[in-house]
Design a protein around this motif. Sequence first.
Motif, PDB file in Angstrom:
ATOM      1  N   TRP A  77       0.794  -1.239   0.000  1.00  0.00           N
ATOM      2  CA  TRP A  77       0.000   0.000   0.000  1.00  0.00           C
ATOM      3  C   TRP A  77       0.828   1.292   0.000  1.00  0.00           C
ATOM      4  O   TRP A  77       0.270   2.392  -0.020  1.00  0.00           O
ATOM      5  N   TRP A  78       2.173   1.204  -0.022  1.00  0.00           N
ATOM      6  CA  TRP A  78       2.973   2.419   0.107  1.00  0.00           C
ATOM      7  C   TRP A  78       2.751   3.419  -1.023  1.00  0.00           C
ATOM      8  O   TRP A  78       2.963   4.615  -0.856  1.00  0.00           O
ATOM      9  N   SER A  79       2.284   2.924  -2.173  1.00  0.00           N
ATOM     10  CA  SER A  79       2.088   3.814  -3.319  1.00  0.00           C
ATOM     11  C   SER A  79       0.651   4.293  -3.475  1.00  0.00           C
ATOM     12  O   SER A  79       0.325   4.948  -4.473  1.00  0.00           O
ATOM     13  N   GLU A  80      -0.225   3.990  -2.509  1.00  0.00           N
ATOM     14  CA  GLU A  80      -1.616   4.451  -2.591  1.00  0.00           C
ATOM     15  C   GLU A  80      -1.667   5.980  -2.527  1.00  0.00           C
ATOM     16  O   GLU A  80      -0.854   6.618  -1.847  1.00  0.00           O
ATOM     17  N   PRO A  81      -2.634   6.595  -3.215  1.00  0.00           N
ATOM     18  CA  PRO A  81      -2.690   8.070  -3.271  1.00  0.00           C
ATOM     19  C   PRO A  81      -2.756   8.740  -1.910  1.00  0.00           C
ATOM     20  O   PRO A  81      -2.138   9.791  -1.697  1.00  0.00           O
ATOM     21  N   ILE A  82      -3.473   8.139  -0.953  1.00  0.00           N
ATOM     22  CA  ILE A  82      -3.638   8.789   0.347  1.00  0.00           C
ATOM     23  C   ILE A  82      -2.340   8.788   1.155  1.00  0.00           C
ATOM     24  O   ILE A  82      -2.180   9.594   2.080  1.00  0.00           O
ATOM     25  N   VAL A  83      -1.410   7.913   0.826  1.00  0.00           N
ATOM     26  CA  VAL A  83      -0.184   7.789   1.613  1.00  0.00           C
ATOM     27  C   VAL A  83       0.622   9.082   1.586  1.00  0.00           C
ATOM     28  O   VAL A  83       1.106   9.558   2.620  1.00  0.00           O
ATOM     29  N   TYR A  84       0.771   9.664   0.408  1.00  0.00           N
ATOM     30  CA  TYR A  84       1.565  10.885   0.308  1.00  0.00           C
ATOM     31  C   TYR A  84       0.881  12.039   1.032  1.00  0.00           C
ATOM     32  O   TYR A  84       1.543  12.863   1.669  1.00  0.00           O
ATOM     33  N   GLN A  85      -0.429  12.098   0.940  1.00  0.00           N
ATOM     34  CA  GLN A  85      -1.165  13.134   1.667  1.00  0.00           C
ATOM     35  C   GLN A  85      -0.897  13.029   3.162  1.00  0.00           C
ATOM     36  O   GLN A  85      -0.619  14.024   3.835  1.00  0.00           O
ATOM     37  N   LYS A  86      -1.004  11.824   3.680  1.00  0.00           N
ATOM     38  CA  LYS A  86      -0.820  11.653   5.118  1.00  0.00           C
ATOM     39  C   LYS A  86       0.646  11.836   5.531  1.00  0.00           C
ATOM     40  O   LYS A  86       0.923  12.287   6.653  1.00  0.00           O
ATOM     41  N   LEU A  87       1.578  11.514   4.645  1.00  0.00           N
ATOM     42  CA  LEU A  87       2.978  11.769   4.969  1.00  0.00           C
ATOM     43  C   LEU A  87       3.226  13.274   5.095  1.00  0.00           C
ATOM     44  O   LEU A  87       3.990  13.710   5.967  1.00  0.00           O
ATOM     45  N   ILE A  88       2.599  14.057   4.247  1.00  0.00           N
ATOM     46  CA  ILE A  88       2.715  15.518   4.342  1.00  0.00           C
ATOM     47  C   ILE A  88       2.204  15.998   5.693  1.00  0.00           C
ATOM     48  O   ILE A  88       2.854  16.795   6.384  1.00  0.00           O
ATOM     49  N   VAL A  89       1.038  15.500   6.104  1.00  0.00           N
ATOM     50  CA  VAL A  89       0.457  15.913   7.380  1.00  0.00           C
ATOM     51  C   VAL A  89       1.337  15.459   8.547  1.00  0.00           C
ATOM     52  O   VAL A  89       1.600  16.231   9.482  1.00  0.00           O
ATOM     53  N   PHE A  90       1.792  14.215   8.502  1.00  0.00           N
ATOM     54  CA  PHE A  90       2.640  13.694   9.578  1.00  0.00           C
ATOM     55  C   PHE A  90       3.932  14.497   9.682  1.00  0.00           C
ATOM     56  O   PHE A  90       4.382  14.840  10.790  1.00  0.00           O
ATOM     57  N   THR A  91       4.549  14.829   8.544  1.00  0.00           N
ATOM     58  CA  THR A  91       5.811  15.559   8.569  1.00  0.00           C
ATOM     59  C   THR A  91       5.608  16.972   9.087  1.00  0.00           C
ATOM     60  O   THR A  91       6.442  17.492   9.839  1.00  0.00           O
ATOM     61  N   LEU A  92       4.512  17.613   8.675  1.00  0.00           N
ATOM     62  CA  LEU A  92       4.202  18.935   9.225  1.00  0.00           C
ATOM     63  C   LEU A  92       4.076  18.858  10.743  1.00  0.00           C
ATOM     64  O   LEU A  92       4.629  19.700  11.476  1.00  0.00           O
ATOM     65  N   LEU A  93       3.354  17.851  11.244  1.00  0.00           N
ATOM     66  CA  LEU A  93       3.182  17.687  12.682  1.00  0.00           C
ATOM     67  C   LEU A  93       4.525  17.417  13.362  1.00  0.00           C
ATOM     68  O   LEU A  93       4.822  17.971  14.426  1.00  0.00           O
ATOM     69  N   TRP A  94       5.338  16.565  12.781  1.00  0.00           N
ATOM     70  CA  TRP A  94       6.658  16.240  13.316  1.00  0.00           C
ATOM     71  C   TRP A  94       7.510  17.506  13.464  1.00  0.00           C
ATOM     72  O   TRP A  94       8.168  17.720  14.492  1.00  0.00           O
ATOM     73  N   GLU A  95       7.483  18.343  12.418  1.00  0.00           N
ATOM     74  CA  GLU A  95       8.288  19.560  12.435  1.00  0.00           C
ATOM     75  C   GLU A  95       7.752  20.592  13.424  1.00  0.00           C
ATOM     76  O   GLU A  95       8.522  21.224  14.157  1.00  0.00           O
TER      77      GLU A  95
END
Length: 581
Positions: A77-95
């Motif tokens: 599932w790593w290439s599913e469309p929602i994955v990149y969206q959620k990675l953006i949100v997670f990285t924003l939160l991390w930062e």
Amino acid sequence: MGFVNPQLPPVDAESFRALPRPERLKVLTRHWVEHGFGTPYAVYLFYLVKCLLYVGGSAYAISLTPGLGGVTGIASWWSEPIVYQKLIVFTLLWEVVGLGCGSGPLASRFNPPIGSVLYWLRPGTIRLPPWPERVPLTRGSRRTVIDVVLYAAVLVSAGWLLTRPMTGSAGLLDARAALPLLAALALLGLRDKTVFLAARGEQYGLSLLLFFFPYTDQFIGFQLVMLALWWGAATSKLNHHFPFVVATMLSNAPLIPSRRLKRLLFRDHPHDLRPSRLPFYLAHIGTVTEYGVPLYLVFLGDGGFWTWAAIVYMAVFHLHILSTVPMGVPLEWNIFFVFSLFYLFGAHTDVSVWHLHSPWLLVVILPSLLLLPALGNARPDLVSFLPAMRYYAGNWATSAWLFTGDALARLETGLTASCRLPTRQLETLYDKETALLMSQKVESWRSMHSHGRAHNGLIDRVTWGEDDTVVVDGELIAGFALGWNFGEGHLHDDQLLRAVQERCGFAPGEVRVICLEGQPIHRPTQAYEVHDAALGLLERGHVEVRDMLTRQPWPTDGPDYPVYDVRRRHPLRPAPEDTTA
């Protein structure tokens, strides 16, 4: 170098303290060439663990999406469309929590290793509004309950967005779920630019807006954002400063243990510590790489052999940057780039910029991707180097804070903060002698850069070459006073000085700040200002970049460093014989 003990110059701390500042810098910068910061191996282990937590934490958080599959099934599932969206949100939160850029010992955060959340949930700490005279309800420098609530809203809304399920046939997030995060981040950014910059609003915040476009246009938008970041970084390297960065960064790289190889980065160690031809060649390779390879991937890549060759090449490029563990430690940021390469240009080769449907996408993103960088390169005093996409290229706004008497101790007691000054933090981990030498290494790091040469001359100009002044890099002051620092000199300029003065009430001459602006892309000079906490602006003028390129990373010419177009309002220090105007 040991696992816990740093590699320090072989000098006695008391004797070192008694040396004049130029001699101290000679010792430290010559030591930097062969040992860099002298970082203990435990520090690199800290960052390795942190990167693993970022990768594992993001994978686990994304795997909780209903219908996606558990973390053990990531290959499916790593290439599913929602994955990149959620990675953006997670990285924003991390930062924005403070776990990413500007954290840990290489950002002079020893105990505790982060600031950010410890400050921004605490009323009474300093906030810096970007336009207090123009935006209603943003004046003042004291964090209020409203600011704390807005910051908490950013954290909660980002966490909530991570829990949202897939919707629609494309399996994307419902874009409306991003509205609370966007609104909270925008409102908070108008009251405190520090938090907005820490959240990397120019990248992750902008990417949130792309959630409102259909699948194809959304992913084209993601590709264009990445292209702008690469090209912005490449453009920022079109200067004389970047070879100094390359030499300084590689001297500190843990995977380059050879002292002989490190000495090759400089012309004639220990006598001439200007960059040799090798960093110049490496700098040109980096610039060509960031222009050429992304150009191919975005506009010409077809998913074939050369596309994958370009992806692997760029991935190695970013892994090399990560392996040097640069000061400021943008490590997770480089991991995000590596994933983006395989995701956007490898797994989704069905999406091409030539398939763009909505011109409104360009209306939304081009002002941030073109206009802000163009303005930031021409007028670096108006735009942070982050939204201007002028990344780690040696051409930033910087500052040096000068303290006399007990002013530095009064600064520490006068501010509401969640940590102590870096030297005091080090004293909880090491003896005072070790803490002294380690803290001085930051000044040597600054001096190794081209703008550090200008700092040295301007410091001598302001202090008249006397050695009774404590010099502290503005990055350390910002980290202590604001809770975050990442090379953004506009966070520790005269605006922060005024906020500090409101709380500490220093007398004239006790605290002065030298602010050196970045070089505009079309001018051969850099502007500087000297401010006094009590008197305000003392002097402004320009320094020639060519003068910085010929000097060593220690003062050699005393207070007569050439400055141009000087405009003075007050004497640089009280003295009847002041004749330098």
